[in-house]
Design a protein around this motif. Sequence first.
Motif, PDB file in Angstrom:
ATOM      1  N   UNK A 171       0.710 140.386 -12.787  1.00  0.00           N
ATOM      2  CA  UNK A 171       2.078 140.009 -12.452  1.00  0.00           C
ATOM      3  C   UNK A 171       3.032 140.350 -13.590  1.00  0.00           C
ATOM      4  N   UNK A 172       2.523 140.282 -14.819  1.00  0.00           N
ATOM      5  CA  UNK A 172       3.333 140.648 -15.971  1.00  0.00           C
ATOM      6  C   UNK A 172       4.480 139.673 -16.181  1.00  0.00           C
ATOM      7  N   UNK A 173       5.263 139.905 -17.192  1.00  0.00           N
ATOM      8  CA  UNK A 173       6.400 139.002 -17.471  1.00  0.00           C
ATOM      9  C   UNK A 173       7.512 139.167 -16.445  1.00  0.00           C
ATOM     10  N   UNK A 201       3.004 154.204 -17.023  1.00  0.00           N
ATOM     11  CA  UNK A 201       4.347 153.910 -16.524  1.00  0.00           C
ATOM     12  C   UNK A 201       4.582 152.402 -16.558  1.00  0.00           C
ATOM     13  N   UNK A 202       5.755 152.002 -17.020  1.00  0.00           N
ATOM     14  CA  UNK A 202       6.195 150.612 -16.943  1.00  0.00           C
ATOM     15  C   UNK A 202       7.237 150.515 -15.845  1.00  0.00           C
ATOM     16  N   UNK A 203       6.953 149.685 -14.850  1.00  0.00           N
ATOM     17  CA  UNK A 203       7.822 149.573 -13.676  1.00  0.00           C
ATOM     18  C   UNK A 203       8.246 148.115 -13.532  1.00  0.00           C
ATOM     19  N   UNK A 204       9.551 147.885 -13.506  1.00  0.00           N
ATOM     20  CA  UNK A 204      10.091 146.528 -13.339  1.00  0.00           C
ATOM     21  C   UNK A 204      11.089 146.544 -12.194  1.00  0.00           C
ATOM     22  N   UNK A 205      10.909 145.587 -11.279  1.00  0.00           N
ATOM     23  CA  UNK A 205      11.830 145.477 -10.142  1.00  0.00           C
ATOM     24  C   UNK A 205      11.688 144.069  -9.568  1.00  0.00           C
ATOM     25  N   UNK A 206      12.825 143.476  -9.192  1.00  0.00           N
ATOM     26  CA  UNK A 206      12.832 142.142  -8.586  1.00  0.00           C
ATOM     27  C   UNK A 206      12.113 141.123  -9.464  1.00  0.00           C
ATOM     28  N   UNK A 207      12.241 141.286 -10.781  1.00  0.00           N
ATOM     29  CA  UNK A 207      11.670 140.319 -11.698  1.00  0.00           C
ATOM     30  C   UNK A 207      10.195 140.474 -11.969  1.00  0.00           C
ATOM     31  N   UNK A 208       9.554 141.492 -11.438  1.00  0.00           N
ATOM     32  CA  UNK A 208       8.127 141.709 -11.650  1.00  0.00           C
ATOM     33  C   UNK A 208       7.913 143.003 -12.432  1.00  0.00           C
ATOM     34  N   UNK A 209       7.002 142.974 -13.409  1.00  0.00           N
ATOM     35  CA  UNK A 209       6.668 144.152 -14.204  1.00  0.00           C
ATOM     36  C   UNK A 209       5.182 144.470 -14.047  1.00  0.00           C
ATOM     37  N   UNK A 210       4.897 145.749 -13.802  1.00  0.00           N
ATOM     38  CA  UNK A 210       3.507 146.208 -13.752  1.00  0.00           C
ATOM     39  C   UNK A 210       3.402 147.483 -14.578  1.00  0.00           C
ATOM     40  N   UNK A 211       2.174 147.798 -14.972  1.00  0.00           N
ATOM     41  CA  UNK A 211       1.891 149.030 -15.703  1.00  0.00           C
ATOM     42  C   UNK A 211       0.963 149.886 -14.848  1.00  0.00           C
ATOM     43  N   UNK A 252       1.201 152.100  -4.932  1.00  0.00           N
ATOM     44  CA  UNK A 252       2.119 151.155  -5.559  1.00  0.00           C
ATOM     45  C   UNK A 252       2.222 149.864  -4.749  1.00  0.00           C
ATOM     46  N   UNK A 253       2.042 149.957  -3.454  1.00  0.00           N
ATOM     47  CA  UNK A 253       2.152 148.770  -2.602  1.00  0.00           C
ATOM     48  C   UNK A 253       1.129 147.703  -2.971  1.00  0.00           C
ATOM     49  N   UNK A 254      -0.011 148.119  -3.511  1.00  0.00           N
ATOM     50  CA  UNK A 254      -1.030 147.157  -3.923  1.00  0.00           C
ATOM     51  C   UNK A 254      -0.670 146.464  -5.235  1.00  0.00           C
ATOM     52  N   UNK A 255       0.117 147.142  -6.065  1.00  0.00           N
ATOM     53  CA  UNK A 255       0.439 146.603  -7.394  1.00  0.00           C
ATOM     54  C   UNK A 255       1.817 145.944  -7.436  1.00  0.00           C
TER      55      UNK A 255
END
Length: 714
Positions: free
Chosen positions: A522-524, A544-554, A681-684
Amino acid sequence: MTSSGSVGVLTRKALARIWQSLDSIQRDRQARRRTEDVAPTLIGRERPLELVQAEVNRTLDSHGGLVLVTGEAGVGKTTLVTRALSEASSRGALIASGACWEHEGAPGYWPWVQVLRSVQRELGPEGWASATEAVGEGLTYLLGDFTVPPTSAEFSDAAFQLFDSVTSLLATVAREQALVIALDDLHWADPASLQLLDFVVRHTWFERVLLVGTYRDVEVETSGHPLRDCLRPLEMKATAVTLTGLDVSAVAGVITQITGSAPTEEYAVEIHHRTGGNPLFVEQMARLSQAGGQLDVVAPGLRDAVHRHLSYLPRPILNVLTDAAVLGPEFHRQTLAAVAGLPAAEVRQLLDEATVTRLVVPMGSGRFAFAHDLVRQTLHDTLETAELRARHAAATRALKERPRDDTSASRLAHHAYLAVPEISEPAAIRYLLAAAREASCRLASEESATHYRRVLELIPADHPWRRAWVTFALADQQRRARKTDDARQTFEQAGVMAEKLDDAELRARVQHALAELAPPSDGPRIPAGEDGIGNVFRFDGSVWTLTFAGRTVHIPDAKGLHDLHFLLSRPGVDVPAVDLLTDGSDAEIRASRQLGGDDMLDDTAKAQYRHRLTQLDDEIERALGQHDDARAGELDRERAALLDELRAAAGLAGRTRRLGDEAERSRKTVTARIRDTLRRLADRHPELAEHLRSSVITGTQCQYRPAGEFSWEL
């Protein structure tokens, strides 16, 4: 291996006896044979045949689907399908087929390679070129045009391209002519072949494409069968036709058909009791009885019956067929001559004799196949371990001298591995590593992993560095085959080895691979402003660092992420797909992809090549007929050299390469890799995946067009 001697001559009486007793083993279970030449009389299978023919009729008139014919060995699955295919062919359908192979050495996607070859033969050069013109480059993975395997990041894109290209080709062919595809013995398929079958079924449901598969359901349903989970989704989509034993009246009908006279009711009941109504066993018992045998208190097994049939053969024929059994279900006459240690002309005469008995069937171009794998397996099992090793070593040496094709690396590695120590361990390792790489180029990850496991068996303990890197390669193939748990365990083993060796590069690659396999985090949570401030789509060179809608994943690197990054940097702007494919950096390449181009090989040159190849084929046959093996070998090498030159100047399966005209290919490639990235990406990060699906437009022109204002840190 076979001692040279006089060729056994079959007397008319002996030939008649063999013909009579072997008639049930003659059936070529490889559906590759032209089905219009085979119309077996079916007894007791009227209802199953009606079900299959109803599916054929619907395909001819409207759309296809999937039929799965199941039952135990010898129950008549292939005979039923062959009859249905014969009917479909007579009504104008194009028939293509492939069969799976139980034993090791078969390359990944093998049944589909056979299907493509069948389609190519049926369409002819011009029809094949037309059908493959716009299907993309994915077919080249199966037809051997790639020499460098895709990276782990590219693998999913490549696999999708392969699946999409095969499906597009079949749909293209079916728009001109209904297409019926038979896949025999799916219980022996590799998982990737079943995954491709599932993809084709789902994407050709409204095309005139009918897929007919056969498999032994009793075997697949056993606990722990590796294909159990792969076949279940197919069963849900299929029309199922299950074959069981014949009843007493049908058994009597089979006996009448074989012997020419109706049996007594007592005799039919006894045969039914001893065989369970299995048609193949019924035929064997009836023929043995007709040939003078008696019904035993305990019914003879089918293998015992085959032993009796083979005992009628002259020793030279039996010996050369035993050598052929080591080569596999199919073999080339010249390779067999090298393994047997006999002149090519003598082997040709022996195979002609064996063909008369219908134990083997000619496949053309010097190739033969066993009519039934039970015959091959029975002959194979007569050899002791030392004899098998010697023959596998002879096969290895023979295959080294043969022209290479798209499966030779796998077969060469298979024989070399089984020949150790007749073939040295270092040599076997070289062949296995080459086969692993070649299989990886064909996206056959399961096969590649098998080769790497065998390499690890052979690498000495005092070569820890090499063992560590091969272990890493094995883990990578397990990851590509979606065996995540196995891959994680193997990567961890490679990591332990890297620590002991203090190999910084291997340690880093293992850590990166394990990070890719890590469960979603879930990340920060990062607050996002109303305009999307705080959204991140950034690449640090490896992750890749992806943040959207308050969720961050790598997320590990993938080409589709680079495409999305490029589009996010230009919201509302049309971006040509060719720019994404070339990173927008090379104007010359982009122009080449957008405009047409000239052929790399003109028609005059191609005609000259074809003329010389035809001459060489004729001269090789003439040399063999004159027992001039040296001359035949010289001509064969010239032929191989010409084919290599043609492959260098040709694209997909012989279609002339062009210097441009790739805008459509760019569209398909970019669309496929963006879709695949969004699927993963839908899984993460499901929120980001949904946003991008609704905002990104793909096609010849691509665009990021969000419904609102969104800012990104890129």
